[in-house]
Design an enzyme around this catalytic site. Structure first.
Site, PDB file in Angstrom:
ATOM      1  N   ARG A 184       5.367   1.714 -44.276  1.00  0.00           N
ATOM      2  CA  ARG A 184       3.897   1.577 -44.330  1.00  0.00           C
ATOM      3  C   ARG A 184       3.195   2.795 -43.734  1.00  0.00           C
ATOM      4  O   ARG A 184       2.019   3.030 -43.990  1.00  0.00           O
ATOM      5  CB  ARG A 184       3.436   0.298 -43.601  1.00  0.00           C
ATOM      6  CG  ARG A 184       3.731   0.293 -42.122  1.00  0.00           C
ATOM      7  CD  ARG A 184       3.319  -0.951 -41.371  1.00  0.00           C
ATOM      8  NE  ARG A 184       3.850  -0.892 -40.015  1.00  0.00           N
ATOM      9  CZ  ARG A 184       5.084  -1.246 -39.656  1.00  0.00           C
ATOM     10  NH1 ARG A 184       5.887  -1.759 -40.562  1.00  0.00           N
ATOM     11  NH2 ARG A 184       5.519  -1.099 -38.417  1.00  0.00           N
ATOM     12  N   ASN A 185       3.915   3.564 -42.930  1.00  0.00           N
ATOM     13  CA  ASN A 185       3.339   4.733 -42.269  1.00  0.00           C
ATOM     14  C   ASN A 185       3.784   6.061 -42.875  1.00  0.00           C
ATOM     15  O   ASN A 185       3.682   7.113 -42.233  1.00  0.00           O
ATOM     16  CB  ASN A 185       3.659   4.703 -40.774  1.00  0.00           C
ATOM     17  CG  ASN A 185       2.908   3.589 -40.081  1.00  0.00           C
ATOM     18  OD1 ASN A 185       1.861   3.144 -40.572  1.00  0.00           O
ATOM     19  ND2 ASN A 185       3.429   3.117 -38.958  1.00  0.00           N
TER      20      ASN A 185
END
Ligand code: ACK
Length: 319
Positions: A184-185
């Site tokens: 997600r990052n």
């Protein structure tokens, strides 16, 4: 003793270098939001020296964000000023005066790696396709992607693993510990170029090469190494553990890790030797790398430089 003026002047110089006039920023739609922060797409006039608008992403706080959230965003901004690598998100500017704090970074048209992987599930799977072309450009392995349809091949997935290892190798050489490495990052720019992002939790490490987190914040339990979970010790070795979880996310096209396992049970399971199974479409070679990243003794895990070499080797084989 009267403090010297020099450090203050340096601080002023750095700020002028990055400060961007708010009037030249046109905020558009929201790209996404977290608990306290949000990311908005915007157009910035003249941000890269050209007399034209450029699409950018602006990270900012929500109205009710706590002071520590502002501190995290400020520390992210300051770290970004010092990093420069094709696989790490690039800072374009910031607005720190006379209004809300804005951190302006390059826009990544395909969003987070997690959503990119999940969206690719909607396409025909092409796991059997080993044929691919790549070229080296400014040290980056770019895969040809003329088509808008994002069909991911095994080669793409290997390239993702390689690119994240490259970005992380750079960060670890800069003595930075990310502490929140997860799909997600990681962001996806055009040409399936990956950029490590979300430095809010990142910390500089000094001689001891260890960061001990003092306060209890939001904890990404399922990406954390046992020593981070138990003793809140964060090192480049614990980033390598998280990288292993990212490999697992890549191979499952974005499945949530440790399905069905409550976070509070995880620590005991991990120290008892439990590890996630090999995902269905994952090669033995790739699974072996994950297992190395998940060694209980952090010193037994590979370094990011070794991981780059491993994926270099695997990618060369498939060329
Ligand atoms: O998966 P997404 O669409 O891509 O949703 C998340 C959301 O904002 C919250 O992080 C998107 N996002 C974050 N930074 C950028 C960026 N620099 N360029 C494009 N999208 C971004 C991310």
């Amino acid at each position: 003793r009267v403090p010297k003026r020099q450090p203050l002047l340096e601080q002023e110089e750095i700020d002028t270098k990055w400060e961007f006039a708010r009037d030249n920023l046109v905020l558009e739609g929201s790209l996404g939001e977290g608990e306290f922060g949000q990311v908005v797409q915007a157009r910035a006039f003249g941000i890269d020296g050209r007399q034209e608008y450029k699409t950018v992403a602006v990270k900012m706080l929500k109205n009710y964000a706590a002071p520590c959230e502002r501190q995290d965003l400020m520390s992210e901004l300051n770290l970004l000023k010092d990093v420069n690598h094709p696989n790490v998100i690039r800072l374009l500017g910031c607005c720190t005066f006379a209004g809300p704090l804005y951190v302006i970074v390059e826009y990544c048209e395909d969003g987070s790696l997690l959503s990119f992987l999940r969206q690719s599930r909607l396409q025909e799977p092409s796991f059997e396709n080993h044929r691919f072309r790549h070229r080296h450009h400014a040290g980056v392995r770019l895969l040809d992607s003329k088509s808008k349809i994002q069909i991911l091949t095994i080669a793409d997935l290997l390239s993702f693993a390689w690119q994240i290892a490259r970005g992380m190798q750079y960060l670890s050489e800069m003595k930075l510990v990310h502490r929140d490495l997860a799909a997600r990052n990681v962001l996806v720019a055009s040409g399936k170029l990956l950029k490590i992002s979300d430095f809010g939790l990142t910390r500089d490490v000094y001689e001891a090469d260890t960061y001990l987190k003092k306060s209890k914040g939001r904890i990404p339990v399922k990406w954390l190494a046992p020593e981070s979970l138990f003793a809140r010790v964060y090192t480049t070795h614990s980033d390598v553990w998280s990288y292993g979880v990212v490999l697992w996310e890549i191979c499952t096209l974005g499945a949530p890790p440790y399905p069905g396992i409550p976070p509070e049970r995880l620590y005991n399971l991990l120290i008892g030797g439990y590890r996630m199974d090999r995902p269905e479409f994952c090669t033995d070679e790739m699974y072996a790398v994950m297992q190395k990243c998940w060694k209980l003794d952090s010193n037994d895990r590979p370094s990011f430089a070794e991981l780059v070499d491993i994926f270099d080797g695997i990618l060369e084989e498939k060329t």
